[in-house]
Design an enzyme around this catalytic site. Structure first.
Site, PDB file in Angstrom:
ATOM      1  N   GLU A   5       0.885  -1.182   0.000  1.00  0.00           N
ATOM      2  CA  GLU A   5       0.000   0.000   0.000  1.00  0.00           C
ATOM      3  C   GLU A   5       0.910   1.215   0.000  1.00  0.00           C
ATOM      4  OE1 GLU A   5      -3.368   0.359   0.037  1.00  0.00           O
ATOM      5  OE2 GLU A   5      -3.867  -1.770   0.036  1.00  0.00           O
TER       6      GLU A   5
ATOM      7  N   CYS B  33      -2.036   9.536   2.574  1.00  0.00           N
ATOM      8  CA  CYS B  33      -1.595   8.910   1.322  1.00  0.00           C
ATOM      9  C   CYS B  33      -2.540   9.228   0.163  1.00  0.00           C
ATOM     10  CB  CYS B  33      -1.490   7.405   1.491  1.00  0.00           C
ATOM     11  SG  CYS B  33      -3.032   6.656   2.020  1.00  0.00           S
TER      12      CYS B  33
HETATM   13  P1  NAD Z   1       8.185   4.668   5.013  1.00  0.00           P
HETATM   14  O1  NAD Z   1       8.194   3.838   3.796  1.00  0.00           O
HETATM   15  O2  NAD Z   1       9.341   5.563   5.274  1.00  0.00           O
HETATM   16  O3  NAD Z   1       8.048   3.759   6.320  1.00  0.00           O
HETATM   17  C1  NAD Z   1       7.059   2.758   6.448  1.00  0.00           C
HETATM   18  C2  NAD Z   1       7.577   1.645   7.322  1.00  0.00           C
HETATM   19  O4  NAD Z   1       8.715   1.064   6.713  1.00  0.00           O
HETATM   20  C3  NAD Z   1       8.002   2.078   8.724  1.00  0.00           C
HETATM   21  O5  NAD Z   1       7.524   1.136   9.660  1.00  0.00           O
HETATM   22  C4  NAD Z   1       9.527   2.072   8.663  1.00  0.00           C
HETATM   23  O6  NAD Z   1      10.125   1.690   9.870  1.00  0.00           O
HETATM   24  C5  NAD Z   1       9.829   1.040   7.587  1.00  0.00           C
HETATM   25  N1  NAD Z   1      11.025   1.381   6.811  1.00  0.00           N
HETATM   26  C6  NAD Z   1      11.493   2.629   6.524  1.00  0.00           C
HETATM   27  N2  NAD Z   1      12.611   2.548   5.780  1.00  0.00           N
HETATM   28  C7  NAD Z   1      12.868   1.231   5.605  1.00  0.00           C
HETATM   29  C8  NAD Z   1      13.879   0.510   4.906  1.00  0.00           C
HETATM   30  N3  NAD Z   1      14.869   1.146   4.291  1.00  0.00           N
HETATM   31  N4  NAD Z   1      13.812  -0.833   4.916  1.00  0.00           N
HETATM   32  C9  NAD Z   1      12.819  -1.490   5.539  1.00  0.00           C
HETATM   33  N5  NAD Z   1      11.840  -0.860   6.219  1.00  0.00           N
HETATM   34  C10 NAD Z   1      11.846   0.479   6.254  1.00  0.00           C
HETATM   35  O7  NAD Z   1       6.820   5.464   4.953  1.00  0.00           O
HETATM   36  P2  NAD Z   1       6.297   6.567   5.932  1.00  0.00           P
HETATM   37  O8  NAD Z   1       7.147   7.794   5.772  1.00  0.00           O
HETATM   38  O9  NAD Z   1       6.117   6.007   7.291  1.00  0.00           O
HETATM   39  O10 NAD Z   1       4.839   6.848   5.337  1.00  0.00           O
HETATM   40  C11 NAD Z   1       4.608   7.751   4.322  1.00  0.00           C
HETATM   41  C12 NAD Z   1       4.419   7.074   2.988  1.00  0.00           C
HETATM   42  O11 NAD Z   1       3.481   6.025   3.093  1.00  0.00           O
HETATM   43  C13 NAD Z   1       3.843   8.009   1.934  1.00  0.00           C
HETATM   44  O12 NAD Z   1       4.481   7.768   0.710  1.00  0.00           O
HETATM   45  C14 NAD Z   1       2.390   7.610   1.867  1.00  0.00           C
HETATM   46  O13 NAD Z   1       1.767   7.925   0.649  1.00  0.00           O
HETATM   47  C15 NAD Z   1       2.463   6.155   2.108  1.00  0.00           C
HETATM   48  N6  NAD Z   1       1.211   5.683   2.671  1.00  0.00           N
HETATM   49  C16 NAD Z   1       0.428   4.853   1.923  1.00  0.00           C
HETATM   50  C17 NAD Z   1      -0.792   4.428   2.438  1.00  0.00           C
HETATM   51  C18 NAD Z   1      -1.711   3.518   1.664  1.00  0.00           C
HETATM   52  O14 NAD Z   1      -2.635   3.002   2.273  1.00  0.00           O
HETATM   53  N7  NAD Z   1      -1.512   3.317   0.381  1.00  0.00           N
HETATM   54  C19 NAD Z   1      -1.187   4.834   3.698  1.00  0.00           C
HETATM   55  C20 NAD Z   1      -0.353   5.666   4.420  1.00  0.00           C
HETATM   56  C21 NAD Z   1       0.847   6.075   3.905  1.00  0.00           C
END
Ligand code: NAD
Length: 456
Positions: free
Chosen positions: A210, A244
């Protein structure tokens, strides 16, 4: 052995024992989850306030209440969803019966982001439990108070052999992703989504991604303008734009641009007051890094409205930028903050061409009163899902699957779609032993002739 391996192995054994499969176990678990959230509701509201300054109203509407509805809906329908489905028998398969058995995957991993840190950790968990799986939930490290309450709620409701929480940042997330889970459900950014997919490929683990991206709003010349402006202002600035599916930018038809902008500023002031930075209910930006990234966008185009910031509280007022072009930094990445670039257009074909040059967005919002425009945009622009004459609302109903396509994600969930996501649909063909149609065997006279008649 990393600590999570111990829990993972315990969950493997627990899953193998068969205890997660019966309907009664699933229903009881969903009720425990709801009860535990209810017991800790004030702490969830407090944690969301501490992490993001979310108001009680927004917290209840977008993070807590939505989960109660999802749990109730799942409890109501789960029995029916779990029944193996009979399918038709093909002429070539006389004597057989086909059925699709909903089968749990096993031990699942749920990784959540920080923007709706409670809801986006718990909503997939509802699907995992409904599907008969165990789960390890990894909340976002950027919202530590909420992560703490998530752990409390889950520890209070479940034994770790069944559902556990593993807190931590990137390292922990990567260790978990190196483990051969039976399913991974990831919500987060496009870049990390690519890492998740790469890691999932090592074990060929099925997964849902997602993700995010730049979701457009389109305000056509025949739109009901005042409502369009209000619904865009709401969808964009709720959670300070850290959503998002927020409309990332808006294309407004040239002929209605001035009226739209007037309505838009009226709506912003009505919803968030004249002094949003003083508004105690206005959400803060999650971190200094995100705040700095966003404030750089304020230099793009013309500042039409807003633009005030407070670095100490990490707040940015609802802001509207005009005279925007695609070569500006604000158009180069998902904004994920309360800054709305407004672009204008004369012809629908022109913007369809523009939008389809970009990665497929998670959502699209079209404001129009004509069926022709509606059907044209739906048919000609690929995107995850969206609304006609509204923003964001499509994700809050259990009857519509929610997810992206291509760069904005793989798979979907909510309602029955969550159950399907966390379920393998196992096809079983039961053959008769009363007779044996000889056609398939190679030693039959005229066998080929009959095969050609049946399979033409
Ligand atoms: P992110 O990808 O930075 O982090 C998400 C999760 O991944 C966190 O738990 C984090 O600890 C982990 N993570 C971060 N970097 C990582 C890596 N290098 N390797 C493995 N795991 C890692 O996202 P965010 O900043 O927390 O959220 C914002 C993003 O999420 C935006 O792009 C938003 O559009 C998207 N989002 C999508 C939805 C949806 O339902 N489609 C909902 C909410 C947010």
């Amino acid at each position: 052995m990393a600590k999570h391996m111990h829990i993972y192995n315990q969950q493997k054994s627990y899953y193998k024992s068969g205890q997660t499969r019966p309907l009664q176990h699933r229903l009881a678990a969903l009720n425990y989850l709801k009860d535990s959230i209810k017991r800790h509701e004030p702490e969830v509201i407090m944690a969301l306030h501490q992490d993001l300054n979310k108001s009680e109203f927004e917290s209840y509407m977008t993070e807590i209440g939505i989960l109660y509805s999802e749990i109730d809906y799942t409890i109501k329908h789960l029995k029916k969803w779990m029944i193996p489905k009979k399918v038709k028998t093909a002429l070539t398969h006389v004597g057989t019966k086909g059925k699709i058995y909903p089968d749990p995957y096993g031990v699942t991993l749920i990784i959540a982001p920080w923007n709706y840190p409670f809801q986006l950790a718990m909503a997939p968990l509802i699907g995992a439990i409904a599907g008969g799986n165990t789960a390890i939930v990894k909340p976002s490290e950027l919202t530590p108070h909420t992560a703490e309450v998530i752990e409390k709620i889950i520890t209070d409701a479940f034994i770790p052999e069944f559902i556990a929480v593993k807190q931590g940042g990137v390292d922990v997330s990567q260790q978990l992703l190196d483990t051969p889970f039976d399913y991974i459900f990831f919500t987060g950014s496009v870049n990390v989504g690519k890492i998740v997919m790469e890691k999932a490929s090592k074990h060929l683990t099925p997964h849902t991604l997602e993700l995010g991206g730049k979701s457009p709003g389109i305000v056509h010349e025949d739109a009901s303008l005042k409502l369009a402006a209000k619904r865009i202002a709401w969808g964009k600035f709720i959670n300070a734009g850290q959503t998002c599916v927020a409309p990332d930018y808006v294309y407004v038809h040239q002929d209605v641009k001035d009226d739209f902008l007037t309505y838009l500023t009226d709506a912003i002031e009505e919803l968030y007051s004249h002094q949003p930075l003083e508004n105690p209910d206005y959400t803060h930006i999650v971190s200094d890094k995100h705040f700095d990234r966003l404030t750089h966008f304020l230099d793009d185009g013309t500042l039409f409205y807003g633009g005030d910031t407070n670095k100490e509280t990490r707040t940015i007022a609802p802001t509207v930028l005009t005279d925007i072009t695609w070569d500006m930094p604000v158009m180069a990445e998902e904004i994920f903050g309360p800054i709305l670039p407004v672009l204008t257009y004369e012809s629908l074909d022109f913007i369809i061409d523009d939008i389809t040059k970009q990665p497929k967005p998670l959502a699209l919002y079209l404001f129009t009163e004509t069926a022709y425009t509606r059907e044209k945009v739906i048919a000609e622009i690929p995107f995850g899902g969206g609304c006609i004459n509204d923003t964001i609302y499509h994700l809050a109903t259990p009857h519509l699957p929610f997810g992206g396509v291509g760069q904005s994600g793989t798979g979907n969930y909510h309602g029955k779609f969550s159950f399907d996501t966390f379920t393998h649909h196992k096809s079983i063909l039961k053959q008769t032993t009363m007779f044996d149609v000889p056609l398939r065997y190679p030693n039959q006279k005229a066998g080929l002739k009959w095969v050609k008649i049946l399979m033409k």
